[in-house]
Design an enzyme around this catalytic site. Structure first.
Site, PDB file in Angstrom:
ATOM      1  N   GLU A  42     -15.370  70.636 -44.619  1.00  0.00           N
ATOM      2  CA  GLU A  42     -14.889  70.331 -43.293  1.00  0.00           C
ATOM      3  C   GLU A  42     -13.784  71.492 -42.735  1.00  0.00           C
ATOM      4  O   GLU A  42     -12.972  71.638 -42.963  1.00  0.00           O
ATOM      5  CB  GLU A  42     -13.975  69.019 -43.489  1.00  0.00           C
ATOM      6  CG  GLU A  42     -14.798  67.749 -43.767  1.00  0.00           C
ATOM      7  CD  GLU A  42     -13.961  66.341 -44.000  1.00  0.00           C
ATOM      8  OE1 GLU A  42     -12.806  66.402 -43.608  1.00  0.00           O
ATOM      9  OE2 GLU A  42     -14.555  65.565 -44.324  1.00  0.00           O
ATOM     10  N   GLU A  70      -8.297  63.126 -37.893  1.00  0.00           N
ATOM     11  CA  GLU A  70      -9.492  63.004 -38.151  1.00  0.00           C
ATOM     12  C   GLU A  70     -10.442  63.418 -36.688  1.00  0.00           C
ATOM     13  O   GLU A  70     -10.180  62.651 -35.472  1.00  0.00           O
ATOM     14  CB  GLU A  70     -10.151  61.968 -38.365  1.00  0.00           C
ATOM     15  CG  GLU A  70     -11.397  61.531 -38.818  1.00  0.00           C
ATOM     16  CD  GLU A  70     -11.878  62.063 -40.332  1.00  0.00           C
ATOM     17  OE1 GLU A  70     -12.626  62.904 -40.394  1.00  0.00           O
ATOM     18  OE2 GLU A  70     -11.280  61.442 -41.435  1.00  0.00           O
TER      19      GLU A  70
END
Length: 296
Positions: free
Chosen positions: A17, A167
């Site tokens: 990520e 997120e």
């Protein structure tokens, strides 16, 4: 009210990520971006070995290793389990942490936009949610099992006295997107600004009600008795994170063309739809209720 004295911004909890990893690098190169007068901000690259391997994790998901009992268990010794214990010493120890606020930066492959995920409840979080939503109206506020005690949460952000997850998606694994990275920076800056205003008792008038989503449960892809997938997320649901699903709406399409309807008795709102990282568990999506966060 106890002030926030130490904030830690964590990137790379999952090695593929990339936004959080490169955000951390930018903060390290230009510390003024994250410094505020009333508190100290540090950065942490959580899982460098997974990043080097271009994988989510080496042995097990680092963001599932932070239950108090697991941190104290000497038999949990694989790379991420050991790394969690090191991070607990750096930021914690959990339950008596030296870090007042942990901001953990994440990406999702799902079309969720910029989400502030809160795993605990209370006035601090309610005010933070109201502030972020006021400053960033497109932001999504998510409450994820915030009824649980912090000691029972496995997420890294629960190491701190307070903790949140930023997120942002959609972003494919092991790539960077400028729009996603910019949203991550924007939300992180709003959180830091909130802490400064909170510490100095200078918060502006906040909305009395803030729209949010409360996690209910996750559902799996259709499978047979052998554990083989029988279908996929329905095209009408794909990429429609936070759009309502009504009872009877199709949510899966089987490979033979059969549509499988949602069999619940209430309107729900899906998130993490077809999240690539969850395919090893055959998870299709999480279902949420729409709620309001009320300020007293």
């Amino acid at each position: 009210m106890t002030n926030i004295a130490k904030v830690a911004i964590v990137g790379g909890t999952h090695g593929n990520e990339f936004s959080g990893i490169y955000a951390i690098r930018q903060y390290q190169a230009n510390p003024a971006l994250i410094q505020r007068p009333s508190f100290e901000t540090s950065t942490l690259f959580a899982n460098p070995e997974a990043f080097k391997a271009n994988k989510r994790y080496i042995h097990s998901d680092l963001n599932r290793q932070f239950k108090t009992a697991d941190l104290a268990n000497p038999d949990l010794t694989n790379y991420e389990q050991s790394r969690a214990k090191v991070i607990n010493e750096l930021l914690g120890p959990k339950g008596n942490a030296k870090t007042d606020l942990v901001i953990d930066l994440h990406n999702t492959t799902s079309n969720m936009g910029a989400c502030l995920i809160m795993t605990q409840a209370g006035p601090f979080y309610n005010q933070l949610a109201a502030y972020v939503k006021m400053k960033m109206p497109e932001a999504i506020i998510s409450r994820d099992e915030d009824h649980l005690a912090a000691e029972d949460h496995a997420l890294m952000c629960t190491l701190g006295r307070y903790g949140v997850i930023v997120e942002v998606g959609p972003q494919s694994q092991s790539v960077l997107r400028q729009d996603v990275l910019e949203q991550m920076h924007q939300m992180t800056a709003h959180i830091l600004d909130f802490v400064e205003l909170y510490n100095t008792q200078s918060l502006p008038a906040l909305p009395k009600r803030t729209e949010a989503y409360l996690y209910l449960h996750s559902i799996k892809l259709p499978m047979n008795e052998k554990g083989e997938r029988l279908g996929m997320v329905h095209k009408n649901v794909q990429d429609k994170d936070y759009h309502p699903i009504h009872p009877g709406d199709p949510i899966f399409t089987l490979f033979d063309g059969t549509e499988v309807p949602y069999d619940g008795d209430r309107v729900v709102y899906p998130t993490f739809i077809n999240e690539a990282a969850y395919y090893d568990n055959n998870l299709a999506m999480s279902l949420n209720d729409k709620i309001w966060i009320e300020l007293e």
